[in-house]
Design a protein around this motif. Structure first.
Motif, PDB file in Angstrom:
ATOM      1  N   UNK A  84      20.694 -65.334-135.635  1.00 24.55           N
ATOM      2  CA  UNK A  84      20.690 -66.549-134.820  1.00 24.55           C
ATOM      3  C   UNK A  84      20.665 -66.164-133.356  1.00 24.55           C
ATOM      4  N   UNK A  85      19.853 -66.856-132.584  1.00 25.14           N
ATOM      5  CA  UNK A  85      19.740 -66.562-131.160  1.00 25.14           C
ATOM      6  C   UNK A  85      20.993 -67.010-130.435  1.00 25.14           C
ATOM      7  N   UNK A  86      21.608 -66.094-129.692  1.00 25.18           N
ATOM      8  CA  UNK A  86      22.769 -66.417-128.856  1.00 25.18           C
ATOM      9  C   UNK A  86      22.288 -66.727-127.452  1.00 25.18           C
ATOM     10  N   UNK A  87      23.131 -67.345-126.714  1.00 18.68           N
ATOM     11  CA  UNK A  87      22.748 -67.672-125.340  1.00 18.68           C
ATOM     12  C   UNK A  87      22.477 -66.418-124.541  1.00 18.68           C
ATOM     13  N   UNK A 144      16.880 -58.471-130.163  1.00 19.64           N
ATOM     14  CA  UNK A 144      15.919 -59.092-129.265  1.00 19.64           C
ATOM     15  C   UNK A 144      14.899 -59.879-130.054  1.00 19.64           C
ATOM     16  N   UNK A 145      13.941 -60.430-129.359  1.00 21.67           N
ATOM     17  CA  UNK A 145      12.876 -61.168-130.041  1.00 21.67           C
ATOM     18  C   UNK A 145      11.938 -60.185-130.730  1.00 21.67           C
ATOM     19  N   UNK A 146      11.221 -60.692-131.741  1.00 27.75           N
ATOM     20  CA  UNK A 146      10.261 -59.838-132.423  1.00 27.75           C
ATOM     21  C   UNK A 146       9.193 -59.327-131.489  1.00 27.75           C
ATOM     22  N   UNK A 147       8.758 -60.161-130.537  1.00 31.57           N
ATOM     23  CA  UNK A 147       7.718 -59.760-129.601  1.00 31.57           C
ATOM     24  C   UNK A 147       8.188 -58.681-128.647  1.00 31.57           C
TER      25      UNK A 147
END
Length: 861
Positions: free
Chosen positions: A541-544, A597-600
């Motif tokens: 889950x993405x955290x702030x 981090x993001x996949x990108x």
């Protein structure tokens, strides 16, 4: 009258074009029906060729026509004697129809068209339009061509491109008008190059026709025509050069190796025996079809008897303005006879390499069978064609093959695609490399690699245990292994390694049977997976905090003088856990990194990990660089989604690391944009001790397995330092082994990118220069390797090996003038340096200094 002839001439061309189109359609229908009925996966060679075609498609999808590095990457996709023409012409079929075995076979429809047109044009130019048309039609009934056009091998493309080359040479050589000959020059040169770029064995079909043209023009003092022949060869060389100059060393070595294959493995009859000279003539009826061979032989006998005994001539149908038939027969004899001589002298005598002669032989035979024009002969001729057609259909749909290693049609489906789908479903965020312990026609490293590459290059497969001694390393290197029960059919001298690997897979406690499939031949394929793989990827889950990091990473970067940059906030976060308290020089110790981090952002990320001594004046830093996920991430497609990558790897301080405390400085390098961001300055610390302490050397413990060592660390610490001493044998041996563990050899690109950045910060680290230079050499990047080696000679000019390496790279780049000073310097420093005389001999030969080359060869070889 003149005005009436042109329409007639055009009409004949139009009629013949329609007939050729009909022949092509009949052949295409047979191929398409065969493809629709077939469910068999490609075998060894077919899988290899299909994978290479997919590699070309991958590069072409990223077209950058004005980039020299892009062109180099394209040409290196075909680095051996198997040239790129077939693969490049297959790409449009993949693009239109999607990747697949059937789509690959469909390219033969194009090669059939090339073959028909080439033989028709050559036959028409040498004899008559009737001869050309009959040669094209009879050729399609040849059993060997029926076998090959339903398969994906290089033999059918080679046959088509050789026919195209013969047509180009014929149009040029038999042109009656000077302007026509000048216009045919590019056709002669380009078609010759295309034949060589299909497979280098095409050279054996080129040698005698070219020598004949050169000899004839010299003998007759036709200087303009001689210049035209030379200019045509230069055009061909210019067409061939970009591919050949990029890969010439591997092209030459693999060509020589393939020629010795017959002696070492096949037991082919050699030129020293009568069987060696009769190998191809004895098989000619099988190559041509028995009914058509009998027809041709009877025509030859009748014509000889008519000419010699009865002294009368049969009615002939001759083209309006044919060239001299005697010259045409000589030309065919030069082409086919020269190829027969060279192939008979060679050690490798598979029928498939001689097949490109068959269409040209059909021109000669078609001329024989069309000369006799009475009614009874026409009936016999068409009757023979009918019988040959029946035989062809029986062969095509009766699943009978005239050649070795050709595709046998089967309507039973095989689970090759299911295996690949299972690997992808289990590890959707990681590219996988599957170690193959299966070596059958349907399940082998080449075939399965094609299926994995067709799945957007998500899965690769590699054949391991070629050397039985490497099994301990092979069994620890990968997360996936595929085995097959039953007899693998391997020769005894190849079976030891695969058998040891199979036993090791079954016995390994870290591997578990993941799934199995029953096969139509009553054997079973079993897929094994590692219980605790070194790389684990999961969505989070993405955290702030992560969102802020991602946003910061996408806002841009501040440029620096080096072309690299730092941003204020990194796009990924890094934490280090399970850090050993103490480590020992040149020993492995376990460590775990967690990257979020993001996949990108993760997939193009390279971690620059520097272990910096707290007492900088007393010791030197060392590195643990590697791509995030070791280069196996498959997360870019998921864009902004957040991932956590856990890496269970190892530390390996260099052998000369001094005792003391070292702390970790981590940076993130984006491999696409070359931007660099600081992740942390003191993320962890370790104590380097001179002797093993508690937990310092896990690799020596009997109750705990050695930690996983990434290939980049192994490359930097175990292989590259050998450049200092010139001990290259371990490099060649181990690079060949570890290349199987990284199918795309991405660890070399990681080394290049990491060391290129590091050397912009500290330019005098010779150990980093060794890694950079070796990575460039192994990637065949000549200009970059030259720069790295020049830097080495500047830092350590007293090491003769550095100068020898520099000379070798100049030779590889066809720069003998620049190689000579480097080799001279190496000789001054160490006259008996191994292989130096060989390099000097090659240098003299490249510089066309034949006396010096011969003198060096006699003295040093």
């Amino acid at each position: 009258m003149v005005g009436l002839k042109a329409p007639q001439h055009d009409t004949r061309w139009t009629v013949d074009l329609g007939r050729l189109l009909l022949l092509w359609l009949l052949s295409a229908i047979a191929v398409i029906v065969w493809i629709r009925l077939d469910q068999t996966p490609p075998a060894w060679d077919q899988g290899d060729h299909l994978s290479r075609a997919l590699d070309h498609w991958r590069v072409l999808r990223q077209f950058q026509g004005f980039s020299s590095s892009w062109w180099r990457e394209l040409w290196t996709q075909a680095p051996t004697q198997r040239g790129p023409v077939t693969y490049l012409l297959t790409v449009p079929f993949f693009a239109l129809l999607g990747p697949g075995f059937d789509q690959g076979v469909a390219v033969n429809l194009l090669f059939t068209a090339i073959l028909l047109a080439s033989i028709y044009v050559a036959g028409r130019r040498l004899f008559s339009a009737t001869t050309g048309l009959w040669a094209a039609g009879l050729m399609l009934l040849s059993p060997v061509l029926l076998d090959l056009q339903n398969n994906y091998l290089l033999d059918f493309p080679m046959t088509a491109m050789t026919a195209l080359m013969f047509a180009g040479m014929t149009v040029f050589w038999f042109a009656e008008r000077p302007l026509t000959r000048w216009l045919a020059l590019p056709l002669f040169g380009v078609t010759t190059a295309l034949a060589l770029m299909t497979r280098t064995s095409g050279l054996l079909f080129v040698v005698f026709p070219v020598l004949w043209m050169l000899g004839r023009t010299l003998w007759q003092r036709q200087w303009v025509r001689l210049g035209q022949v030379c200019l045509g060869l230069l055009i061909g060389l210019g067409t061939l050069w970009p591919w050949f100059s990029t890969n010439w060393l591997t092209i030459v070595s693999t060509t020589l190796a393939s020629n010795s294959h017959g002696t070492r493995y096949r037991g082919d009859p050699q030129a020293s025996s009568l069987a060696g000279w009769l190998f191809y003539p004895e098989r000619l009826p099988h190559l041509l079809s028995w009914p058509l061979f009998a027809l041709s032989l009877s025509a030859l006998i009748i014509l000889i008897l008519n000419s010699v005994l009865f002294r009368s001539k049969l009615p002939l149908q001759v083209d309006d303005a044919p060239p001299s038939h005697r010259k045409a027969w000589v030309w065919i004899a030069v082409f086919c006879g020269g190829a027969y001589l060279l192939f008979s002298l060679g050690s490798y005598k598979a029928l498939r390499v001689f097949i490109p002669c068959i269409p040209v032989v059909w021109i000669a035979l078609a001329q024989l069978v069309t000369r006799i024009q009475n009614r009874w002969w026409r009936g016999w001729r068409w009757g023979s064609v009918g019988v040959a057609t029946v035989f062809a259909l029986m062969q095509l749909f009766g699943n009978y093959s005239y050649l070795e290693e050709t595709h046998q049609r089967s309507s039973v489906s095989w689970p090759n695609q299911a295996v690949i789908d299972e690997v992808i479903q289990t590890s959707p965020f990681l590219k996988a490399n599957v170690g193959m312990a299966a070596h059958t026609a349907q399940f082998n490293a080449f075939t399965m690699d094609f299926y994995g590459s067709a799945a957007d290059f998500h899965v690769f497969t590699r054949e391991l245990a070629g050397n039985p001694d490497s099994v301990p390393e092979d069994i620890e290197a990968l997360d996936w292994y595929l085995t097959q029960t039953g007899d693998q059919g391997l020769p005894e001298n190849f079976a030891e390694g695969p058998q040891k690997l199979l036993e090791a897979i079954v016995a390994d406690d870290d591997l578990s049977l993941h799934q199995s499939w029953s096969l139509p031949d009553n054997t079973e394929v079993r897929l094994y997976h590692r219980d605790a793989p070194p790389i684990e990827v999961k969505k989070v889950a993405a955290t702030s905090s992560n969102e802020r990091l991602s946003s910061a990473g996408s806002t841009g970067a501040e440029s620096s003088d080096t072309g690299l940059s730092h941003t204020k906030r990194p796009p990924v976060s890094l934490t280090v856990s399970q850090v050993p308290d103490t480590v020992v020089p040149d020993k492995l110790s376990a460590i775990t990194y967690t990257v979020r981090g993001t996949g990108a952002a993760l997939e193009p990320g390279l971690l620059l990990l520097t272990w910096v001594p707290d007492q900088a004046e007393s010791s030197q830093s060392w590195v643990s660089d590697h791509a995030i996920g070791l280069g196996y991430l498959n997360t870019t497609a998921f864009g902004p989604e957040q991932f956590q990558v856990t890496e269970h790897l190892s530390l390996r301080p260099p052998a000369d690391a001094r005792p003391g405390t070292y702390h970790l400085k981590a940076e993130y390098l984006n491999r696409q944009t070359q931007s660099v961001e600081l992740l942390g300055d003191r993320l962890a610390q370790v104590e380097v001790t001179a002797a093993a302490g508690t937990g310092a050397d896990p690799s020596s413990s009997t109750d705990k397995p050695a930690p996983f060592q990434d290939l980049l660390t192994y490359f930097n610490t175990a292989l590259a330092p050998n450049l200092a001493t010139g001990d290259l044998d371990p490099i060649f041996y181990h690079v060949g082994r570890i290349n199987q563990y990284d199918p795309q050899q991405d660890y070399l690109l990681q080394a290049e990118q990491a060391m290129t950045y590091r050397l912009t910060q500290t330019s005098d680290r010779i150990d980093w220069l060794y890694s950079l230079a070796l990575s460039h050499v192994l990637q065949q990047k000549g200009p970059q390797a030259t720069q790295a080696l020049e830097a080495l000679t500047a830092i350590a000019p007293d090491n003769p090996n550095h100068w020898a390496y520099l000379g070798f790279v100049h030779l590889y780049r066809w720069q003998p003038g620049r190689a000579e000073p480097a080799l001279t310097q190496a000789e001054q420093l160490q006259p008996d340096l191994p292989n130096l005389k060989l390099l000097q001999t090659v240098n003299a030969a490249m510089g066309l200094n034949v006396p010096k080359a011969l003198r060096l060869a006699r003295s040093g070889l």
